[in-house]
Design a protein around this motif. Structure first.
Motif, PDB file in Angstrom:
ATOM      1  N   CYS A  74       0.835  -1.214   0.000  1.00  0.00           N
ATOM      2  CA  CYS A  74       0.000   0.000   0.000  1.00  0.00           C
ATOM      3  C   CYS A  74       0.864   1.256   0.000  1.00  0.00           C
ATOM      4  O   CYS A  74       0.533   2.226  -0.699  1.00  0.00           O
ATOM      5  CB  CYS A  74      -0.935   0.003   1.200  1.00  0.00           C
ATOM      6  N   PRO A  75       1.945   1.305   0.805  1.00  0.00           N
ATOM      7  CA  PRO A  75       2.813   2.477   0.679  1.00  0.00           C
ATOM      8  C   PRO A  75       3.238   2.665  -0.783  1.00  0.00           C
ATOM      9  O   PRO A  75       3.629   1.722  -1.451  1.00  0.00           O
ATOM     10  CB  PRO A  75       4.011   2.125   1.579  1.00  0.00           C
ATOM     11  N   PHE A  76       3.134   3.856  -1.255  1.00  0.00           N
ATOM     12  CA  PHE A  76       3.423   4.262  -2.631  1.00  0.00           C
ATOM     13  C   PHE A  76       2.357   3.805  -3.637  1.00  0.00           C
ATOM     14  O   PHE A  76       2.517   3.983  -4.835  1.00  0.00           O
ATOM     15  CB  PHE A  76       4.845   3.871  -3.061  1.00  0.00           C
ATOM     16  N   SER A  77       1.259   3.204  -3.158  1.00  0.00           N
ATOM     17  CA  SER A  77       0.181   2.898  -4.106  1.00  0.00           C
ATOM     18  C   SER A  77      -0.556   4.179  -4.515  1.00  0.00           C
ATOM     19  O   SER A  77      -1.113   4.247  -5.606  1.00  0.00           O
ATOM     20  CB  SER A  77      -0.811   1.882  -3.523  1.00  0.00           C
ATOM     21  N   ASN A  78      -0.528   5.197  -3.651  1.00  0.00           N
ATOM     22  CA  ASN A  78      -1.156   6.466  -4.050  1.00  0.00           C
ATOM     23  C   ASN A  78      -0.397   7.116  -5.215  1.00  0.00           C
ATOM     24  O   ASN A  78      -0.985   7.861  -5.997  1.00  0.00           O
ATOM     25  CB  ASN A  78      -1.224   7.425  -2.855  1.00  0.00           C
ATOM     26  N   SER A  79       0.896   6.830  -5.311  1.00  0.00           N
ATOM     27  CA  SER A  79       1.675   7.360  -6.451  1.00  0.00           C
ATOM     28  C   SER A  79       1.265   6.660  -7.748  1.00  0.00           C
ATOM     29  O   SER A  79       1.315   7.260  -8.829  1.00  0.00           O
ATOM     30  CB  SER A  79       3.173   7.168  -6.213  1.00  0.00           C
ATOM     31  N   VAL A  80       0.859   5.383  -7.637  1.00  0.00           N
ATOM     32  CA  VAL A  80       0.344   4.666  -8.816  1.00  0.00           C
ATOM     33  C   VAL A  80      -0.976   5.316  -9.242  1.00  0.00           C
ATOM     34  O   VAL A  80      -1.202   5.595 -10.429  1.00  0.00           O
ATOM     35  CB  VAL A  80       0.131   3.169  -8.500  1.00  0.00           C
ATOM     36  N   ILE A  81      -1.829   5.593  -8.260  1.00  0.00           N
ATOM     37  CA  ILE A  81      -3.119   6.227  -8.555  1.00  0.00           C
ATOM     38  C   ILE A  81      -2.887   7.628  -9.138  1.00  0.00           C
ATOM     39  O   ILE A  81      -3.593   8.060 -10.046  1.00  0.00           O
ATOM     40  CB  ILE A  81      -3.981   6.271  -7.264  1.00  0.00           C
ATOM     41  N   ALA A 152     -17.332  -2.685  -4.949  1.00  0.00           N
ATOM     42  CA  ALA A 152     -15.938  -2.239  -5.034  1.00  0.00           C
ATOM     43  C   ALA A 152     -15.420  -2.273  -6.471  1.00  0.00           C
ATOM     44  O   ALA A 152     -14.429  -1.614  -6.799  1.00  0.00           O
ATOM     45  CB  ALA A 152     -15.053  -3.099  -4.131  1.00  0.00           C
ATOM     46  N   GLU A 153     -16.100  -3.026  -7.345  1.00  0.00           N
ATOM     47  CA  GLU A 153     -15.710  -3.037  -8.769  1.00  0.00           C
ATOM     48  C   GLU A 153     -16.212  -1.781  -9.484  1.00  0.00           C
ATOM     49  O   GLU A 153     -15.750  -1.451 -10.580  1.00  0.00           O
ATOM     50  CB  GLU A 153     -16.260  -4.289  -9.459  1.00  0.00           C
ATOM     51  N   LEU A 154     -17.170  -1.088  -8.884  1.00  0.00           N
ATOM     52  CA  LEU A 154     -17.704   0.149  -9.479  1.00  0.00           C
ATOM     53  C   LEU A 154     -17.135   1.374  -8.777  1.00  0.00           C
ATOM     54  O   LEU A 154     -16.798   2.372  -9.416  1.00  0.00           O
ATOM     55  CB  LEU A 154     -19.238   0.156  -9.361  1.00  0.00           C
ATOM     56  N   ALA A 155     -17.086   1.302  -7.472  1.00  0.00           N
ATOM     57  CA  ALA A 155     -16.558   2.400  -6.652  1.00  0.00           C
ATOM     58  C   ALA A 155     -15.421   1.827  -5.808  1.00  0.00           C
ATOM     59  O   ALA A 155     -15.623   1.408  -4.671  1.00  0.00           O
ATOM     60  CB  ALA A 155     -17.662   2.960  -5.749  1.00  0.00           C
ATOM     61  N   PRO A 156     -14.206   1.786  -6.367  1.00  0.00           N
ATOM     62  CA  PRO A 156     -13.119   1.078  -5.684  1.00  0.00           C
ATOM     63  C   PRO A 156     -12.729   1.745  -4.369  1.00  0.00           C
ATOM     64  O   PRO A 156     -12.761   2.959  -4.253  1.00  0.00           O
ATOM     65  CB  PRO A 156     -11.965   1.146  -6.686  1.00  0.00           C
ATOM     66  N   LEU A 166      -5.261  -0.266  -9.513  1.00  0.00           N
ATOM     67  CA  LEU A 166      -5.270  -0.034 -10.964  1.00  0.00           C
ATOM     68  C   LEU A 166      -6.651   0.379 -11.450  1.00  0.00           C
ATOM     69  O   LEU A 166      -6.775   1.199 -12.366  1.00  0.00           O
ATOM     70  CB  LEU A 166      -4.799  -1.298 -11.696  1.00  0.00           C
ATOM     71  N   LEU A 167      -7.693  -0.190 -10.832  1.00  0.00           N
ATOM     72  CA  LEU A 167      -9.060   0.177 -11.229  1.00  0.00           C
ATOM     73  C   LEU A 167      -9.315   1.668 -10.983  1.00  0.00           C
ATOM     74  O   LEU A 167      -9.831   2.378 -11.861  1.00  0.00           O
ATOM     75  CB  LEU A 167     -10.070  -0.681 -10.448  1.00  0.00           C
ATOM     76  N   LEU A 168      -8.928   2.131  -9.809  1.00  0.00           N
ATOM     77  CA  LEU A 168      -9.140   3.559  -9.508  1.00  0.00           C
ATOM     78  C   LEU A 168      -8.333   4.433 -10.474  1.00  0.00           C
ATOM     79  O   LEU A 168      -8.827   5.448 -10.983  1.00  0.00           O
ATOM     80  CB  LEU A 168      -8.754   3.836  -8.052  1.00  0.00           C
ATOM     81  N   ARG A 169      -7.119   4.002 -10.757  1.00  0.00           N
ATOM     82  CA  ARG A 169      -6.274   4.753 -11.706  1.00  0.00           C
ATOM     83  C   ARG A 169      -6.956   4.838 -13.078  1.00  0.00           C
ATOM     84  O   ARG A 169      -7.039   5.901 -13.689  1.00  0.00           O
ATOM     85  CB  ARG A 169      -4.902   4.063 -11.807  1.00  0.00           C
TER      86      ARG A 169
END
Ligand SMILES: Cc1cc2nc3c(=O)[nH]c(=O)nc-3n(C[C@H](O)[C@H](O)[C@H](O)COP(=O)(O)OP(=O)(O)OC[C@H]3O[C@@H](n4cnc5c(N)ncnc54)[C@H](O)[C@@H]3O)c2cc1C
Length: 426
Positions: A74-81, A152-156, A166-169
């Motif tokens: 999870c750390p640095f996953s916001n950078s992916v988003i 969660a598949e619609l509103a991750p 990746l879905l949110l991105r």
């Protein structure tokens, strides 16, 4: 930075109880023939515990059970988003741990028989243990506010890194310029207190640079949050007019989610329609500790402060997000620190020695843009039988710092990540 920090604290806790001889060993060879320790969960807490048990005592037979073959942080996953990092850069395997003599099994743990000291795997296989470490992280409170796993598949939520990230991105990429992103942020306690605000910042960074007519609405179930003065200062400087934060007292608490319509309703009946909806739900400890009867009515696991043993089962140690360890936050850094304390306590217990007097550390970095970082740091000890902040320690980055200072903190965040992931999975 983390390695130096952790090594100091580790030596301090080992030294405090005269256990410095424990630190001299550095196992890299095959599994031992001594007592068997099983660790459930190969994330921040569990992988650290497995590695440090072997480093402290190479005679231990350490088995790590983890459901996934790769761990995505999870750390640095916001950078992916935010669009400036790949998920692969946040992905780790278990070869490093095997190299330290840890037996790694990829399986789902479905039950724990504390009386018989057995870990039960899906399929029925049973692993005996002398000591057990559980670090299963969090689970989502599915069903609350009408938010289901299918929703969660619609509103991750993207609060466990991987496909949700990746879905949110992808949703942000597909959103037209001028769209509205709504984030719903839960009440405490939850995984990573500053995480939602870092995410908001990095979504805002993406919108500002690629879709500048868009808006980001933060609906928050609380009135204050971690590093708030620094986030607000940074948002004013970087994203004025783009982010709107609605606290609890201004009707920020979401009470109902309609993922199909991308709509949320708040406590006082206001409806908000999103183009992209990031709903961060309430959480509990990972299901296995609840199934094992180790959590209390809060949904989290109470532990003995000095050792992180379960208060209900003395041969079971629980670390990481699953525990009630306030004022330590639910962070990867804290999980790593707790796991080292638990490992030292287990080795001491198996040798009939008293547990060391522990010191825990935490630093949470947050990025407001790729080159704008802020931090909060804490140091904790057992004081009057409870985990407490060490008076005069810790603190947050200064307000009003220069761009160069914020840039340096962003680069320290990168070094922290490189160090801690090497410390855990390397
Ligand atoms: C967006 C975001 C950003 C974050 N940023 C930071 C940060 O910058 N710094 C920081 O310190 N922390 C950060 N965190 C928090 C950090 O990710 C968690 O605190 C940390 O992962 C907790 O470690 P853990 O070992 O408790 O759980 P995890 O790391 O989640 O590990 C749990 C593991 O247990 C496994 N597992 C669970 N149940 C079973 C079972 N029954 N059988 C087999 N395996 C099982 C899971 O598959 C998982 O691999 C962030 C979190 C989020 C959501």
């Amino acid at each position: 930075m983390t390695n130096a920090f952790d090594r100091r604290s580790f030596l301090a806790l080992a030294g405090a109880a005269g256990l410095s001889s424990l630190t001299s060993a550095c196992a890299t060879g095959p599994a031992g023939t001594g007592p068997r320790v099983v660790v459930v969960g190969g994330g921040f807490g569990g992988a650290t515990a497995a590695k440090y048990l072997r480093r402290l005592d190479p005679s231990l037979r350490v088995t790590l059970v983890e459901r996934s073959t790769r761990f995505i942080t999870c750390p640095f996953s916001n950078s992916v988003i935010g669009g400036f990092r790949s998920l692969e850069a946040n992905t780790f395997g278990y070869e490093g741990l095997r190299g330290h003599g840890v037996e790694v099994i990829h399986a789902e743990v479905t039950n724990i028989d504390a009386a018989a000291r057995l870990v039960v795997l899906q399929g029925g296989e049973k692993l005996p243990y002398d000591k057990l470490v559980l670090s299963p992280g969090i689970d989502i409170k599915w069903g609350a506010q009408g938010y289901s796993e299918a929703d969660a598949e619609l509103a991750p939520h993207a609060w466990k890194a991987g496909p949700q990230t990746l879905l949110l991105r992808r949703q942000l990429e597909a959103m037209p310029d001028g769209g509205v992103v709504v984030m719903s942020i839960p009440a405490n306690p939850y995984r990573c207190p500053p995480g939602p605000y870092e995410r908001a910042s990095l979504i805002a960074h993406y919108l500002k640079t690629r879709k500048p007519r868009s808006k980001l609405l933060l609906l928050d179930a609380k009135d204050s949050f971690s590093k708030q003065p620094l986030f607000i200062e940074g948002w004013d400087a970087l994203y004025k007019g783009l982010i709107e934060w609605v606290p609890l007292s201004k009707d920020g608490k979401v009470t109902q989610v309609d993922a199909k319509r991308l709509t949320v309703e708040t406590e006082f009946g206001t409806r908000h329609k999103a183009d992209v909806l990031n709903y961060i739900p309430g959480q509990t400890a990972g299901g296995i500790v609840i199934a094992a009867g180790l959590a209390d009515s809060s949904g989290w696991v109470p532990v003995v402060p000095q050792t992180f043993q379960s208060v209900k089962a003395p041969d079971i140690y629980v670390v990481g997000d699953a525990t009630s360890a306030a004022p330590q936050p639910k962070s990867g850094f804290a999980a790593n620190s707790q796991a080292k304390v638990a490992a030292a306590a287990i080795v001491a217990s198996l040798r009939g020695q008293p547990a060391p007097d522990p010191i825990w550390m935490n630093t949470c970095y947050s990025l407001l843009s790729p080159d704008y970082g802020i931090t909060v740091a804490g140091v904790y000890r057992v004081i009057n039988g409870k985990i407490a902040d060490v008076p005069g320690s810790g603190g947050i980055s200064p307000k009003g710092a220069s761009a160069m200072f914020r840039g340096l903190e962003a680069s320290y965040a990168e070094s922290w990540y490189a160090n801690i992931t090497q410390d855990i999975w390397g």
